[in-house]
Structures are given as C-alpha cells and as structure tokens.
Design a protein around this motif. Structure first.
Motif, PDB file in Angstrom:
ATOM      1  N   HIS A  42     -98.913  14.508  79.520  1.00 36.76           N
ATOM      2  CA  HIS A  42     -99.016  13.926  80.860  1.00 36.76           C
ATOM      3  C   HIS A  42     -99.665  12.555  80.784  1.00 36.76           C
ATOM      4  N   ASP A  43    -100.782  12.464  80.044  1.00 36.68           N
ATOM      5  CA  ASP A  43    -101.491  11.188  79.927  1.00 36.68           C
ATOM      6  C   ASP A  43    -100.609  10.129  79.267  1.00 36.68           C
ATOM      7  N   TYR A  44     -99.866  10.529  78.235  1.00 35.37           N
ATOM      8  CA  TYR A  44     -98.967   9.595  77.557  1.00 35.37           C
ATOM      9  C   TYR A  44     -97.921   9.052  78.538  1.00 35.37           C
ATOM     10  N   TRP A  45     -97.258   9.961  79.246  1.00 35.09           N
ATOM     11  CA  TRP A  45     -96.193   9.514  80.153  1.00 35.09           C
ATOM     12  C   TRP A  45     -96.761   8.764  81.351  1.00 35.09           C
ATOM     13  N   ASP A  46     -97.974   9.109  81.761  1.00 31.00           N
ATOM     14  CA  ASP A  46     -98.611   8.373  82.849  1.00 31.00           C
ATOM     15  C   ASP A  46     -98.830   6.919  82.422  1.00 31.00           C
ATOM     16  N   THR A  47     -99.254   6.717  81.179  1.00 33.48           N
ATOM     17  CA  THR A  47     -99.424   5.366  80.637  1.00 33.48           C
ATOM     18  C   THR A  47     -98.077   4.652  80.539  1.00 33.48           C
ATOM     19  N   MET A  48     -97.087   5.364  80.035  1.00 30.54           N
ATOM     20  CA  MET A  48     -95.764   4.760  79.876  1.00 30.54           C
ATOM     21  C   MET A  48     -95.163   4.352  81.215  1.00 30.54           C
ATOM     22  N   ARG A  49     -95.439   5.128  82.259  1.00 30.35           N
ATOM     23  CA  ARG A  49     -94.897   4.794  83.584  1.00 30.35           C
ATOM     24  C   ARG A  49     -95.393   3.435  84.043  1.00 30.35           C
ATOM     25  N   GLY A  50     -96.607   3.060  83.608  1.00 26.08           N
ATOM     26  CA  GLY A  50     -97.147   1.756  83.967  1.00 26.08           C
ATOM     27  C   GLY A  50     -96.263   0.615  83.490  1.00 26.08           C
ATOM     28  N   HIS A  51     -95.609   0.819  82.353  1.00 24.39           N
ATOM     29  CA  HIS A  51     -94.714  -0.207  81.827  1.00 24.39           C
ATOM     30  C   HIS A  51     -93.462  -0.367  82.691  1.00 24.39           C
ATOM     31  N   TYR A  52     -93.113   0.691  83.382  1.00 30.10           N
ATOM     32  CA  TYR A  52     -91.896   0.675  84.198  1.00 30.10           C
ATOM     33  C   TYR A  52     -92.195   0.542  85.691  1.00 30.10           C
ATOM     34  N   ALA A  53     -93.463   0.276  86.035  1.00 31.14           N
ATOM     35  CA  ALA A  53     -93.877   0.185  87.441  1.00 31.14           C
ATOM     36  C   ALA A  53     -93.020  -0.778  88.269  1.00 31.14           C
ATOM     37  N   PRO A  54     -92.597  -1.921  87.712  1.00 37.03           N
ATOM     38  CA  PRO A  54     -91.773  -2.829  88.530  1.00 37.03           C
ATOM     39  C   PRO A  54     -90.460  -2.199  88.995  1.00 37.03           C
ATOM     40  N   PHE A  55     -90.028  -1.146  88.302  1.00 31.39           N
ATOM     41  CA  PHE A  55     -88.755  -0.516  88.643  1.00 31.39           C
ATOM     42  C   PHE A  55     -88.922   0.748  89.478  1.00 31.39           C
ATOM     43  N   GLU A  56     -90.180   1.153  89.716  1.00 32.68           N
ATOM     44  CA  GLU A  56     -90.453   2.367  90.491  1.00 32.68           C
ATOM     45  C   GLU A  56     -90.074   2.148  91.953  1.00 32.68           C
ATOM     46  N   GLN A  57     -89.558   3.217  92.569  1.00 33.34           N
ATOM     47  CA  GLN A  57     -89.215   3.115  93.982  1.00 33.34           C
ATOM     48  C   GLN A  57     -89.824   4.216  94.820  1.00 33.34           C
ATOM     49  N   GLY A  58     -90.454   5.174  94.190  1.00 40.52           N
ATOM     50  CA  GLY A  58     -90.985   6.287  94.962  1.00 40.52           C
ATOM     51  C   GLY A  58     -92.346   6.720  94.451  1.00 40.52           C
ATOM     52  N   ALA A  59     -92.745   7.909  94.871  1.00 40.56           N
ATOM     53  CA  ALA A  59     -94.039   8.445  94.478  1.00 40.56           C
ATOM     54  C   ALA A  59     -94.042   8.800  93.003  1.00 40.56           C
ATOM     55  N   ARG A  60     -95.207   8.692  92.409  1.00 37.94           N
ATOM     56  CA  ARG A  60     -95.356   9.054  91.005  1.00 37.94           C
ATOM     57  C   ARG A  60     -95.419  10.565  90.865  1.00 37.94           C
ATOM     58  N   SER A  61     -95.368  11.034  89.642  1.00 35.25           N
ATOM     59  CA  SER A  61     -95.354  12.472  89.378  1.00 35.25           C
ATOM     60  C   SER A  61     -96.692  13.122  89.723  1.00 35.25           C
ATOM     61  N   THR A  62     -96.666  14.420  89.866  1.00 29.05           N
ATOM     62  CA  THR A  62     -97.876  15.179  90.151  1.00 29.05           C
ATOM     63  C   THR A  62     -98.649  15.416  88.857  1.00 29.05           C
ATOM     64  N   ALA A  63     -99.902  15.757  88.982  1.00 30.43           N
ATOM     65  CA  ALA A  63    -100.740  16.057  87.825  1.00 30.43           C
ATOM     66  C   ALA A  63    -101.299  17.462  87.988  1.00 30.43           C
ATOM     67  N   SER A  64    -101.281  18.218  86.895  1.00 33.24           N
ATOM     68  CA  SER A  64    -101.765  19.596  86.974  1.00 33.24           C
ATOM     69  C   SER A  64    -103.214  19.730  86.528  1.00 33.24           C
ATOM     70  N   ASP A  65    -103.853  18.623  86.159  1.00 32.90           N
ATOM     71  CA  ASP A  65    -105.237  18.734  85.716  1.00 32.90           C
ATOM     72  C   ASP A  65    -106.190  19.084  86.860  1.00 32.90           C
ATOM     73  N   VAL A  66    -105.685  19.142  88.078  1.00 39.50           N
ATOM     74  CA  VAL A  66    -106.498  19.579  89.210  1.00 39.50           C
ATOM     75  C   VAL A  66    -107.032  21.001  88.978  1.00 39.50           C
TER      76      VAL A  66
END
Length: 182
Positions: A42-66
C-alpha cells in the motif's frame, strides 16, 4: 465503492478459523497474507500514485491501516495536513503508528473531536522527539507534553470511561503544577 484488500483481510483476521500457517492446495502451499506486508505494498503504491497525480481525476484509494491505528476519518486528513505543516509529512507512516501507541498511552480513549486531536498531538510529539509509548510513560515528569494532552489528563475534556492512565496522569499534573478536575 469496493473495500480495499487490506480492509477485507483485517476483517477476516478477526475470525478464529483463519489459518495462521500455509495451507496446501493442489500440492502447492498457500501462505496467509500478512497485514504488515500488505501495508508495505500500500505504501509503495501510495508513493507511486504521487508520480501520476497530474493524471488523477478522482478520489484516491482507501487505506486499511485504520484497523491498526484506529484513527477516525476526519482526524486522518486533519492530522496529515498538520504533519505536513510541522515538517513530518515524510514521517507520516511513523505518525500513524505513533497514533496507535499514543492512544494506548492515554488509556485507549474514545476518539471523537476533541479527544482524537489529543491523541494526534501526542503522536506528532512522539515522532518529532523520537519517543515511543514507553518513553512517554517513563519520562512524563520530564517532558513538555502538548497542552491538549495536559488538559485532557487534568480532566478538562471530562472523564474517560476507563479512567485516566496512572501513574502518567499524576506525573504530568505534578510537572504542570495542576490539580485534577473531578
């Protein structure tokens, strides 16, 4: 919306019948998924999503560490913003882990506004000062804890269901020169 794999796994791990050892299926061992290993992904992909932030159009994924830190949703976003403001954004993983530890130190309190902020303030204090829960408990009479923590332990937010954690409360109030509110 679909639940994350981590949320599903954390829910299933509550069952007594979940195998803890590998299970054989068609002669192949199937190993149980570790929540800790899943969080690494999760942490890896959360970091990777930052690289693609300019292309994001919706809400980010949920986290289960809650399921591990038990941080309320509104507190999650507020604490992340506060952590960024304090220069702790790169230590967000440690802040979340410390949130769980801070909650235990404070007596596993019900986390609603403003008590969730007390836990968050202590968590950030712990990360900023490189402390764990045992350090806070053992050095409480030496540390300059956040005002919200001192006020909570004094009783300004009321009495927690399980009472205040001792000797933490006594140490903190003596250092602050305060008397408990009953």
């Amino acid at each position: 919306s679909q639940p994350s794999l981590g949320a599903l796994l954390s829910s299933l791990l509550q069952l007594e019948s979940v195998p803890k050892e590998p299970v054989m299926a068609a002669g192949v061992p199937i190993h149980p998924i570790s929540p800790e290993k899943l969080m690494e992904l999760h942490d890896y992909w959360d970091t990777m999503r930052g690289h693609y932030a300019p292309f994001e159009q919706g809400a980010r994924s949920t986290a289960s560490d809650v399921f591990m830190h038990e941080m309320p949703g509104g507190q999650y976003t507020n604490l992340f913003f506060q952590s960024q403001s304090l220069g702790l954004a790169k230590q967000w993983k440690e802040v979340k882990k410390s949130y769980a530890s801070a909650n235990k130190v404070l007596g596993d309190i019900v986390k609603v506004t403003p008590s969730s902020k007390v836990v968050g303030d202590l968590a950030q204090f712990m990360v900023a000062n490189k402390l764990d829960g045992a350090d806070v408990e053992n050095k409480a009479d030496e540390l300059n804890l956040p005002n919200s923590v001192v006020e909570f332990l004094q009783g300004q937010l009321g009495q927690p269901a399980g009472g205040f954690p001792e000797p933490l409360r006594t140490k903190v109030l003596l250092k602050a020169g305060l008397k408990p509110i009953n």
